[in-house]
Each structure stands twice: as structure tokens, then as C-alpha cells.
Motif scaffolding. Structure first.
Motif, PDB file in Angstrom:
ATOM      1  N   UNK A 146       9.439 -11.061  -0.012  1.00  0.00           N
ATOM      2  CA  UNK A 146       8.815 -10.050   0.092  1.00  0.00           C
ATOM      3  C   UNK A 146       8.838  -9.551   0.638  1.00  0.00           C
ATOM      4  N   UNK A 147       8.550  -8.386   0.154  1.00  0.00           N
ATOM      5  CA  UNK A 147       8.865  -6.840   0.929  1.00  0.00           C
ATOM      6  C   UNK A 147       7.601  -5.007   1.713  1.00  0.00           C
ATOM      7  N   UNK A 148       7.263  -6.066   3.137  1.00  0.00           N
ATOM      8  CA  UNK A 148       6.225  -4.895   3.071  1.00  0.00           C
ATOM      9  C   UNK A 148       6.961  -3.243   3.932  1.00  0.00           C
ATOM     10  N   UNK A 149       5.665  -2.642   2.940  1.00  0.00           N
ATOM     11  CA  UNK A 149       5.800  -1.302   3.214  1.00  0.00           C
ATOM     12  C   UNK A 149       4.294  -0.696   3.235  1.00  0.00           C
ATOM     13  N   UNK A 150       4.837   0.927   3.899  1.00  0.00           N
ATOM     14  CA  UNK A 150       3.713   1.421   3.990  1.00  0.00           C
ATOM     15  C   UNK A 150       3.396   1.826   6.043  1.00  0.00           C
ATOM     16  N   UNK A 151       4.285   0.956   6.368  1.00  0.00           N
ATOM     17  CA  UNK A 151       3.992   1.757   8.367  1.00  0.00           C
ATOM     18  C   UNK A 151       4.272   3.009   8.583  1.00  0.00           C
ATOM     19  N   UNK A 152       3.874   3.274   9.966  1.00  0.00           N
ATOM     20  CA  UNK A 152       4.166   4.537  10.199  1.00  0.00           C
ATOM     21  C   UNK A 152       2.838   4.661  11.954  1.00  0.00           C
ATOM     22  N   UNK A 154      -5.174   7.712  16.375  1.00  0.00           N
ATOM     23  CA  UNK A 154      -6.715   6.433  16.684  1.00  0.00           C
ATOM     24  C   UNK A 154      -7.339   7.347  15.826  1.00  0.00           C
ATOM     25  N   UNK A 155      -8.030   6.087  15.134  1.00  0.00           N
ATOM     26  CA  UNK A 155      -9.276   6.706  14.080  1.00  0.00           C
ATOM     27  C   UNK A 155      -8.663   6.778  13.133  1.00  0.00           C
ATOM     28  N   UNK A 156      -7.326   6.463  12.670  1.00  0.00           N
ATOM     29  CA  UNK A 156      -6.923   6.678  11.118  1.00  0.00           C
ATOM     30  C   UNK A 156      -7.002   5.455  10.766  1.00  0.00           C
ATOM     31  N   UNK A 157      -5.874   5.928   9.402  1.00  0.00           N
ATOM     32  CA  UNK A 157      -6.096   5.235   8.522  1.00  0.00           C
ATOM     33  C   UNK A 157      -4.398   4.563   8.138  1.00  0.00           C
ATOM     34  N   UNK A 158      -3.948   3.908   7.572  1.00  0.00           N
ATOM     35  CA  UNK A 158      -3.142   3.112   7.057  1.00  0.00           C
ATOM     36  C   UNK A 158      -3.269   2.110   5.509  1.00  0.00           C
ATOM     37  N   UNK A 159      -2.309   1.840   4.922  1.00  0.00           N
ATOM     38  CA  UNK A 159      -2.603   0.980   4.146  1.00  0.00           C
ATOM     39  C   UNK A 159      -1.206   0.011   4.356  1.00  0.00           C
ATOM     40  N   UNK A 160      -0.965  -0.935   3.833  1.00  0.00           N
ATOM     41  CA  UNK A 160       0.277  -1.751   3.872  1.00  0.00           C
ATOM     42  C   UNK A 160       1.060  -1.965   2.496  1.00  0.00           C
ATOM     43  N   UNK A 189      -8.722  -4.751   5.265  1.00  0.00           N
ATOM     44  CA  UNK A 189      -9.435  -5.123   3.943  1.00  0.00           C
ATOM     45  C   UNK A 189      -8.521  -5.590   3.352  1.00  0.00           C
ATOM     46  N   UNK A 190      -8.208  -6.602   3.053  1.00  0.00           N
ATOM     47  CA  UNK A 190      -6.981  -7.120   2.329  1.00  0.00           C
ATOM     48  C   UNK A 190      -7.087  -7.323   0.360  1.00  0.00           C
ATOM     49  N   UNK A 191      -6.710  -7.147   0.109  1.00  0.00           N
ATOM     50  CA  UNK A 191      -6.903  -6.670  -1.500  1.00  0.00           C
ATOM     51  C   UNK A 191      -5.530  -7.278  -2.276  1.00  0.00           C
ATOM     52  N   UNK A 198       0.960  -6.695 -10.638  1.00  0.00           N
ATOM     53  CA  UNK A 198       2.444  -5.631  -9.605  1.00  0.00           C
ATOM     54  C   UNK A 198       2.722  -7.003  -8.261  1.00  0.00           C
ATOM     55  N   UNK A 199       1.707  -8.343  -8.558  1.00  0.00           N
ATOM     56  CA  UNK A 199       2.454  -8.812  -7.420  1.00  0.00           C
ATOM     57  C   UNK A 199       2.206  -8.786  -6.565  1.00  0.00           C
ATOM     58  N   UNK A 200       1.496  -7.701  -6.051  1.00  0.00           N
ATOM     59  CA  UNK A 200       1.419  -7.071  -4.251  1.00  0.00           C
ATOM     60  C   UNK A 200      -0.171  -7.202  -3.821  1.00  0.00           C
ATOM     61  N   UNK A 201       0.431  -7.150  -2.349  1.00  0.00           N
ATOM     62  CA  UNK A 201      -0.720  -7.276  -1.785  1.00  0.00           C
ATOM     63  C   UNK A 201      -1.367  -5.921  -0.685  1.00  0.00           C
ATOM     64  N   UNK A 202      -2.091  -5.642  -0.509  1.00  0.00           N
ATOM     65  CA  UNK A 202      -2.358  -5.133  -0.148  1.00  0.00           C
ATOM     66  C   UNK A 202      -3.278  -4.811   1.631  1.00  0.00           C
ATOM     67  N   UNK A 203      -2.992  -3.728   2.923  1.00  0.00           N
ATOM     68  CA  UNK A 203      -3.285  -4.288   3.292  1.00  0.00           C
ATOM     69  C   UNK A 203      -4.342  -3.227   4.167  1.00  0.00           C
ATOM     70  N   UNK A 204      -5.340  -2.915   3.578  1.00  0.00           N
ATOM     71  CA  UNK A 204      -6.301  -1.193   3.931  1.00  0.00           C
ATOM     72  C   UNK A 204      -6.913  -1.333   5.954  1.00  0.00           C
ATOM     73  N   UNK A 205      -6.416  -0.694   6.331  1.00  0.00           N
ATOM     74  CA  UNK A 205      -6.382  -0.526   7.662  1.00  0.00           C
ATOM     75  C   UNK A 205      -6.929   0.737   7.583  1.00  0.00           C
TER      76      UNK A 205
END
Length: 128
Positions: free
Chosen positions: A4-10, A14-20, A69-71, A76-83
Motif C-alpha cells: 500500500x502506497x499513500x500519496x498526496x500529503x502536504x 486551515x480551511x483548505x483541501x487535500x486529496x490523499x 469523503x472516502x472513495x 486503478x486499485x486506488x482508494x482516495x480520501x478527499x479532505x
């Protein structure tokens, strides 16, 4: 084995968004649960969100419900976390984990001991 390989952090304000993203490779399972956990400095790792292999059920912790939101993209065998609407208290290392074998009749587990495979994690820092 499953990798399992995570990406998208940073760093985000405050109030912003990221998608992992959590990309899975290696051994495959016909059914599974995929969960996102996070661990802030000095605190225990906690469950954030989870999803069934087929997307039939999702689960969120109270602290992120309505903001995250998780999707998943099976192709792509990928799961996302929209924050969205991130807060300083969301700062943590976020890790995804997979529990082989699942059924739609049970909720996605929130206990980390139920998960077998873990990624290395990605840092999310919410700060102005």
C-alpha cells in the motif's frame, strides 16, 4: 503480500483541501475493507474513514464526518480520501490499511488490529 502506497500529503492552510491516495499492488483479494487511519504526535493512531471493496458501505469518525469523503477506483486499485475544510487538529501522519475478506453485512471496522496490511503513511500538516 500486499503493498500500500499513500500519496498526496502536504502543507495546507486551515480551511483548505487535500486529496490523499492509497494505491494497492501485489496480492489481490475478492473482498476487503480499506481504512484510513491517522496519528498525531504524542497521540494514538485513530480511525478516520473506511470503505468496502465494492463501495457498498463507508464509515467515518465523528471528527471528520461531513468534511472528509472516502472513495475508490477499482480499475486503478486506488482508494482516495478527499479532505475539505481542514483544521489544525487534522495534522497527522495518515496511513491506509487493508483487511482481507469482508462482507457487506458488516460495517467497515474501525479497530486497527483488524487490518493486516499497512502503508508507510503520508504527512498532512494544517497550519497558517
Amino acid at each position: 503480500q500486499v503493498q500500500l502506497a499513500e500519496s498526496g500529503g502536504g502543507l495546507v492552510q486551515p480551511g483548505g483541501s487535500l486529496r490523499l491516495s492509497c494505491a494497492a499492488s501485489g496480492r489481490t483479494f475478492s473482498t476487503y475493507d480499506l481504512g484510513w487511519f491517522r496519528q498525531a504526535p504524542g497521540l494514538e493512531r485513530e480511525f478516520v474513514a473506511g470503505v468496502k471493496w465494492n463501495g457498498a458501505r463507508t464509515t467515518y469518525s465523528d471528527s471528520v464526518k461531513g468534511r472528509f469523503t472516502i472513495s475508490r477506483d477499482s480499475a486503478k486499485s486506488t482508494v482516495y480520501l478527499q479532505m475539505n475544510n481542514l483544521r489544525s487538529e487534522d495534522t497527522a501522519v495518515y496511513s491506509c490499511a487493508l483487511k482481507p475478506g469482508s462482507t457487506v453485512w458488516k460495517s467497515v471496522p474501525s479497530t486497527q488490529s483488524e487490518y493486516t496490511y499497512w502503508g508507510q503513511g503520508t504527512q498532512v500538516t494544517v497550519s497558517s
